[in-house]
Design a protein around this motif. Structure first.
Motif, PDB file in Angstrom:
ATOM      1  N   ASP A 283       0.844  -1.192   0.000  1.00  0.00           N
ATOM      2  CA  ASP A 283       0.000   0.000   0.000  1.00  0.00           C
ATOM      3  C   ASP A 283       0.882   1.245   0.000  1.00  0.00           C
ATOM      4  O   ASP A 283       1.902   1.302   0.687  1.00  0.00           O
ATOM      5  N   GLU A 284       0.480   2.232  -0.785  1.00  0.00           N
ATOM      6  CA  GLU A 284       1.212   3.505  -0.849  1.00  0.00           C
ATOM      7  C   GLU A 284       0.547   4.509   0.071  1.00  0.00           C
ATOM      8  O   GLU A 284      -0.674   4.726   0.006  1.00  0.00           O
ATOM      9  N   TYR A 285       1.332   5.137   0.941  1.00  0.00           N
ATOM     10  CA  TYR A 285       0.805   6.097   1.905  1.00  0.00           C
ATOM     11  C   TYR A 285       1.535   7.430   1.782  1.00  0.00           C
ATOM     12  O   TYR A 285       2.776   7.465   1.763  1.00  0.00           O
ATOM     13  N   PRO A 286       0.810   8.537   1.702  1.00  0.00           N
ATOM     14  CA  PRO A 286       1.467   9.850   1.757  1.00  0.00           C
ATOM     15  C   PRO A 286       1.967  10.126   3.172  1.00  0.00           C
ATOM     16  O   PRO A 286       1.300   9.799   4.158  1.00  0.00           O
ATOM     17  N   ILE A 287       3.136  10.738   3.278  1.00  0.00           N
ATOM     18  CA  ILE A 287       3.724  11.029   4.580  1.00  0.00           C
ATOM     19  C   ILE A 287       3.063  12.270   5.185  1.00  0.00           C
ATOM     20  O   ILE A 287       2.785  13.244   4.490  1.00  0.00           O
ATOM     21  N   GLY A 288       2.817  12.222   6.485  1.00  0.00           N
ATOM     22  CA  GLY A 288       2.302  13.387   7.193  1.00  0.00           C
ATOM     23  C   GLY A 288       0.806  13.580   7.049  1.00  0.00           C
ATOM     24  O   GLY A 288       0.294  14.664   7.372  1.00  0.00           O
ATOM     25  N   GLN A 289       0.083  12.586   6.564  1.00  0.00           N
ATOM     26  CA  GLN A 289      -1.362  12.694   6.413  1.00  0.00           C
ATOM     27  C   GLN A 289      -2.055  11.583   7.175  1.00  0.00           C
ATOM     28  O   GLN A 289      -1.518  10.483   7.345  1.00  0.00           O
ATOM     29  N   ILE A 290      -3.278  11.877   7.649  1.00  0.00           N
ATOM     30  CA  ILE A 290      -4.109  10.844   8.265  1.00  0.00           C
ATOM     31  C   ILE A 290      -4.693   9.990   7.152  1.00  0.00           C
ATOM     32  O   ILE A 290      -5.354  10.493   6.237  1.00  0.00           O
ATOM     33  N   ASN A 291      -4.441   8.696   7.233  1.00  0.00           N
ATOM     34  CA  ASN A 291      -4.895   7.807   6.161  1.00  0.00           C
ATOM     35  C   ASN A 291      -6.191   7.066   6.512  1.00  0.00           C
ATOM     36  O   ASN A 291      -6.720   6.349   5.685  1.00  0.00           O
ATOM     37  N   TRP A 292      -6.659   7.248   7.738  1.00  0.00           N
ATOM     38  CA  TRP A 292      -7.983   6.740   8.142  1.00  0.00           C
ATOM     39  C   TRP A 292      -8.643   7.860   8.911  1.00  0.00           C
ATOM     40  O   TRP A 292      -8.222   8.204  10.016  1.00  0.00           O
ATOM     41  N   SER A 293      -9.628   8.496   8.317  1.00  0.00           N
ATOM     42  CA  SER A 293     -10.184   9.718   8.881  1.00  0.00           C
ATOM     43  C   SER A 293     -11.500   9.513   9.633  1.00  0.00           C
ATOM     44  O   SER A 293     -12.077  10.480  10.108  1.00  0.00           O
ATOM     45  N   GLN A 294     -11.961   8.256   9.729  1.00  0.00           N
ATOM     46  CA  GLN A 294     -13.245   7.987  10.410  1.00  0.00           C
ATOM     47  C   GLN A 294     -13.017   7.076  11.621  1.00  0.00           C
ATOM     48  O   GLN A 294     -11.991   6.416  11.726  1.00  0.00           O
TER      49      GLN A 294
END
Length: 407
Positions: A394-405
């Motif tokens: 899985d590709e994840y951006p750094i410094g961001q919330i990847n699960w917002s709920q």
């Protein structure tokens, strides 16, 4: 262009006569590091002036230099280049020759171009240089197949392996990391063709007298090879957009990103870059600096092993290219904004539609290629080989919330 091979005046006169040039005097050229070069003053030249450059190629075989002559004739009229003079005795032959030989080394004589080597480059000069390089790339596309005209790329990996044995660990790691990042790029997707690969400021001439800086000469086409255009761009940017301090100034290395933007603006006025070229340029800038770091170490190695000494031998400081490579690599690392997370799930019956029986977070990687390489390393090991469908990246951006709920 140091002087490694010594010739007598009688030898100069004989070779020059073969090119239809009346020899009076040879004046050594000491800039550069690869070949032996002299200015040739003819019997028609006034004292202190010269009309030709005489080059004895120390490493490239004569067949490579014949290819270079074809390339220069292809560029003539579109860029300020000096095409080699033909050998007089070949004028009635089916194929004209441009190369004489001395101890199986190639010799050419070319007309002198006007202008001087710049000691400082302005943003305007960088823009013009970018446009000229793009014209070179486009014009040489007409020589097909390109592989028939370019010389083989130098085996820099062999030089790397030899030199890294003697480097401090931090330098070896820097070189290794940059090399690996370059190898991980999607190189097969990047456009390539015949490239100069040595377009430093000391291989260019400019009219700087009038206040209107004008490119008057492009020199040294001995390294023309089939390579990615973005590598040629990176090599040229690294020199034209860097201010190199001299020894009294501490040999500083100051890269100017404003000049780089001007260079790229000039280049794209003639040949627009692809999105992939723009994206990969930071790593190419670092790799290009590594190549010239190795080149300078290689010159030192051969000077030592072949006993090359004397006032006409010039060695450029490899440490400057090391520092430039470190600068670019720092910017590559800062530009990292995504990571690739490799996980493995043991699904019942190795079917992703079934329940997960076990789960492992394997690692976080800087590139997709490194994550895929980890799968190749693990897939045949006990446990993993029974569940080959359990790997996923899985590709994840750094410094961001990847699960917002919530859950």
């Amino acid at each position: 262009m140091s002087v490694y091979t010594q010739l007598t005046d009688d030898q100069f006169a004989a070779f020059c006569q073969s090119f239809g040039v009346s020899f009076a005097r040879a004046i050594p050229i000491t800039q550069g590091v690869k070949n032996s070069n002299w200015f040739i003053q003819t019997t028609d030249d006034a004292d202190g002036s010269h009309s030709y450059v005489f080059t004895l190629f120390e490493e490239r075989p004569p067949s490579d230099i014949e290819k270079m002559a074809v390339i220069l004739n292809q560029l003539a009229g579109k860029l300020p280049v000096a095409a080699p003079l033909p050998v007089m005795s070949s004028k009635n032959e089916d194929t004209q020759r441009y190369v004489m030989r001395y101890e199986n080394k190639a010799i050419t004589v070319v007309p002198c171009l006007s202008g001087t080597h710049p000691t400082r480059n302005s943003a305007v000069m960088c823009r013009d240089m970018g446009a000229a390089l793009a014209v070179l790339h486009k014009t040489l596309q007409d020589l097909t197949p390109a592989e028939d005209y370019g010389v083989p790329l130098y085996p820099w990996a062999e030089v790397r392996d030899r030199e890294m044995q003697y480097m401090p660990s931090d330098e070896a790691m820097l070189m290794s990391d940059i090399w690996q990042a370059y190898s991980d790029l999607p190189l097969d997707t990047l456009p390539q063709g015949l490239c100069h690969l040595d377009m430093f400021a000391d291989n260019t001439l400019w009219d700087l007298q009038t206040g209107d800086e004008r490119l008057t000469g492009l020199l040294d086409f001995t390294e023309v090879s089939v390579e990615h255009y973005v590598m040629d761009i990176a090599i040229t940017i690294n020199d034209f957009c860097t201010t190199w301090g001299n020894a009294t100034e501490g040999e500083s290395v100051d890269f100017d990103r404003h000049k780089m933007r001007a260079f790229l603006e000039g280049y794209e006025s003639e040949r627009p870059l692809s999105a992939a070229e723009r994206r990969t340029l930071p790593i190419f800038l670092a790799k290009a600096a590594v190549i010239f770091w190795l080149l300078r170490l290689n010159v030192i190695h051969y000077n030592r092993t072949e006993g090359r000494t004397g006032d006409n031998i010039m060695v450029k400081n490899p440490d400057l290219m090391k520092r430039l490579a470190a600068y670019h690599w720092a910017n590559v690392e800062k530009a990292q904004n995504t990571v690739f997370v490799l996980e493995h799930a043991c699904y019942k019956d190795d079917d992703s539609n079934n329940d997960v029986e076990d789960f492992k977070l394997i690692g976080v990687f800087a590139t997709l290629q490194k994550a895929q390489a980890a799968i190749e390393q693990l897939k045949d090991q006990s446990g993993f080989k029974e569940y080959p469908n359990g790997f996923h990246i899985d590709e994840y951006p750094i410094g961001q919330i990847n699960w917002s709920q919530g859950f």
